[in-house]
Design a protein around this motif. Sequence first.
Motif, PDB file in Angstrom:
ATOM      1  N   ASN A 153      37.820  32.128  26.290  1.00 11.88           N
ATOM      2  CA  ASN A 153      37.099  33.245  25.661  1.00 11.88           C
ATOM      3  C   ASN A 153      35.679  32.844  25.279  1.00 11.88           C
ATOM      4  O   ASN A 153      34.724  33.607  25.458  1.00 11.88           O
ATOM      5  N   LYS A 154      35.530  31.606  24.776  1.00 11.64           N
ATOM      6  CA  LYS A 154      34.181  31.137  24.435  1.00 11.64           C
ATOM      7  C   LYS A 154      33.319  31.007  25.699  1.00 11.64           C
ATOM      8  O   LYS A 154      32.124  31.343  25.706  1.00 11.64           O
ATOM      9  N   ASN A 155      33.935  30.505  26.783  1.00  4.74           N
ATOM     10  CA  ASN A 155      33.195  30.375  28.045  1.00  4.74           C
ATOM     11  C   ASN A 155      32.720  31.741  28.535  1.00  4.74           C
ATOM     12  O   ASN A 155      31.581  31.894  29.013  1.00  4.74           O
ATOM     13  N   ILE A 156      33.619  32.738  28.409  1.00  3.96           N
ATOM     14  CA  ILE A 156      33.258  34.087  28.881  1.00  3.96           C
ATOM     15  C   ILE A 156      32.091  34.640  28.060  1.00  3.96           C
ATOM     16  O   ILE A 156      31.163  35.255  28.601  1.00  3.96           O
ATOM     17  N   GLU A 157      32.136  34.417  26.726  1.00  2.00           N
ATOM     18  CA  GLU A 157      31.036  34.913  25.894  1.00  2.00           C
ATOM     19  C   GLU A 157      29.701  34.269  26.296  1.00  2.00           C
ATOM     20  O   GLU A 157      28.666  34.938  26.396  1.00  2.00           O
ATOM     21  N   GLN A 158      29.742  32.950  26.533  1.00  4.05           N
ATOM     22  CA  GLN A 158      28.500  32.259  26.927  1.00  4.05           C
ATOM     23  C   GLN A 158      28.002  32.750  28.285  1.00  4.05           C
ATOM     24  O   GLN A 158      26.796  32.958  28.493  1.00  4.05           O
ATOM     25  N   LEU A 159      28.939  32.948  29.228  1.00  8.69           N
ATOM     26  CA  LEU A 159      28.551  33.405  30.563  1.00  8.69           C
ATOM     27  C   LEU A 159      27.969  34.823  30.509  1.00  8.69           C
ATOM     28  O   LEU A 159      27.005  35.133  31.236  1.00  8.69           O
ATOM     29  N   ARG A 160      28.536  35.685  29.678  1.00  7.02           N
ATOM     30  CA  ARG A 160      27.998  37.049  29.572  1.00  7.02           C
ATOM     31  C   ARG A 160      26.582  37.011  28.983  1.00  7.02           C
ATOM     32  O   ARG A 160      25.714  37.806  29.370  1.00  7.02           O
ATOM     33  N   GLN A 188      29.072  35.657  37.402  1.00 11.27           N
ATOM     34  CA  GLN A 188      30.158  36.656  37.431  1.00 11.27           C
ATOM     35  C   GLN A 188      31.450  36.033  37.947  1.00 11.27           C
ATOM     36  O   GLN A 188      32.552  36.330  37.461  1.00 11.27           O
ATOM     37  N   THR A 189      31.311  35.151  38.944  1.00 13.80           N
ATOM     38  CA  THR A 189      32.487  34.473  39.494  1.00 13.80           C
ATOM     39  C   THR A 189      33.148  33.595  38.432  1.00 13.80           C
ATOM     40  O   THR A 189      34.382  33.552  38.315  1.00 13.80           O
ATOM     41  N   LYS A 190      32.354  32.891  37.663  1.00 10.29           N
ATOM     42  CA  LYS A 190      32.911  32.043  36.595  1.00 10.29           C
ATOM     43  C   LYS A 190      33.615  32.888  35.529  1.00 10.29           C
ATOM     44  O   LYS A 190      34.650  32.485  34.972  1.00 10.29           O
ATOM     45  N   ILE A 191      33.032  34.043  35.214  1.00 11.09           N
ATOM     46  CA  ILE A 191      33.692  34.942  34.236  1.00 11.09           C
ATOM     47  C   ILE A 191      35.082  35.337  34.736  1.00 11.09           C
ATOM     48  O   ILE A 191      36.084  35.318  33.995  1.00 11.09           O
ATOM     49  N   ILE A 192      35.148  35.712  36.008  1.00  9.48           N
ATOM     50  CA  ILE A 192      36.451  36.115  36.596  1.00  9.48           C
ATOM     51  C   ILE A 192      37.428  34.952  36.569  1.00  9.48           C
ATOM     52  O   ILE A 192      38.617  35.119  36.258  1.00  9.48           O
ATOM     53  N   ASP A 193      36.960  33.728  36.890  1.00 10.73           N
ATOM     54  CA  ASP A 193      37.855  32.556  36.868  1.00 10.73           C
ATOM     55  C   ASP A 193      38.416  32.316  35.465  1.00 10.73           C
ATOM     56  O   ASP A 193      39.607  31.993  35.301  1.00 10.73           O
ATOM     57  N   ASN A 194      37.594  32.442  34.452  1.00 11.36           N
ATOM     58  CA  ASN A 194      38.064  32.244  33.076  1.00 11.36           C
ATOM     59  C   ASN A 194      39.066  33.323  32.671  1.00 11.36           C
ATOM     60  O   ASN A 194      40.045  33.049  31.969  1.00 11.36           O
TER      61      ASN A 194
END
Length: 415
Positions: A153-160, A188-194
Motif C-alpha cells: 500500500n505504501k509503494n502504491i501511494e508513492q507510485l501514484r 502504472q505497471t508497478k502499481i498493478i504489480d503491487n
Amino acid sequence: MMGMLGQAEHAVAELREKISKGTVTGDNTVGRVEEEIRAAVENRKQKTWPSWLPMPNPDLCKDEPPVDIVGSQRGLKQQLATMKTKLGHVWPPAFIAVLENSISHLDEADRQVSHIEAQPNASGHLAKIPQPIFVKLQELSLLGSELDITTPNKNIEQLRTQLAAVTSRPTDNPDSIGNMGWTKVQIQTKIIDNLKDIIRSIEAAELENQKIDNLTDLRRSADMEVASLKEPNWSLKIQCTSSLASVKQSLDAMKVTDQEASSEFAQRMATSKRKVAANTERQQQVWREMNQLFEELGGLAIERSGEINWQVDAMEKELSRKAEHTWGEQVANENIRRLEETYNFAVGSIACIEGTEKIIAEAVDTALHYKDNITQDLNQQKYALLTEVENEIATLQSWSDHHRGFVSDVLRHTH
C-alpha cells in the motif's frame, strides 16, 4: 433389653392378679409398673417402621459430593484465567470477552459448590470438553496475522505520487514526450504489480480461513458430552425434590397427629386418675361399712379393676407409640438431611455443567461470527483491489494512441 421387657410383663401380670383378687389398696403398684413399662419401652432397640413415614431409598441418597465435576470446573477456570493473562494483549476483543464471560459463568457456579472440597483438575472430563473450541479461537486469532499489505500500500501511494508528478510536467519536446510516456507506463505497471501482491496475500488468508471449518461439529460433540453429564444430575435433582416433599409432608402430618394423640391421652389419663382417686376414697369408706355395703364394694372393685387395667394397657401403648414416634422422627430428619445434601450436590453439578455449556455456546457463536466477518472483509478487499486493477489497466489502454508500442508490451505482460 429382653430382661427389662420380661420384668415389665411380670409386673403387669402381678398387678392384674392383685386387681382380680381385690387386694390393690393404693397407687404404689401402679406407679411401679408404669416406671418399669416406660424403662422397657424406651430401651427397646428393635422397632417397627412407622406407617406414616415413606420408606427411604438407599440408592437415591449420595454420601460423596461430585468432586470430579467440581474439580474439573475449578481447573477449567484456572486454565481460562491463565489464557486471559497470556493472550489478553494479542487476542481480538470479542475473544477476550468470551474468556471473561466464561470465567464469570464458572465463578457463579463455584459459589454454589463452595462448600465442596475439591482440588482444581484441568484434565478432568468436564474441563476437557470446551478445550478444542478454545484451540479454534486461538487459530482464528492468528488468521491474517501474517497478512502484510502495509508495504504494497505504501509503494502504491508513492507510485501514484510519482505518476501525478510526471503527468503534470509540461513539455513540447517530442523526445521528452516519449520518455514521459515510457515512465508513466513503467509506474502504472508497478502499481498493478503491487495490487496483485495484495490480492495474493488476501487469497492466502482466505485459504487459511477455509481450513477452520469444523466449529459446528465441535459444538455438536461438546453439547452431546455436556448432555451425558447433565442428564443423570437432572434426574437425581427431580427425584430428590419429589422425595423431600413426600418426607416433609409426612413429617408435618405426623406432628399434627402426634399432638392430637398426646392431648387425647393426657385428657383420658387425667380422667382415669381422677376416677381411681375417687374410687379409692369410696372403697375405704365401703371397707368400713363392709357388712352393709359389700355388694357396692364389689361393684366398685370391678370398676376400679377395669380402670387400672385400662391405665396399664394405655400406658404401655402410649409409651410404645412415643418411642416409635421419636425414632421415626429421627429417621425422617436424617433422611431429609441426606436428601437435601444430595439435592445440593446435584444442583452444584448442574451449575458447573451449565457454566461450561454457556462457555461452549458463547465461544462457538463468537468464533463463527468472527470467522464470517473475516471472510466478508477479505472478499470486500479483494473485490475492491480487483476493481482497482481493472481501472489501472483501463488507464493504460487509454494511453495506447500516444504510446502504442510501450503500452502493448506492458499489457501483454500484465495479463
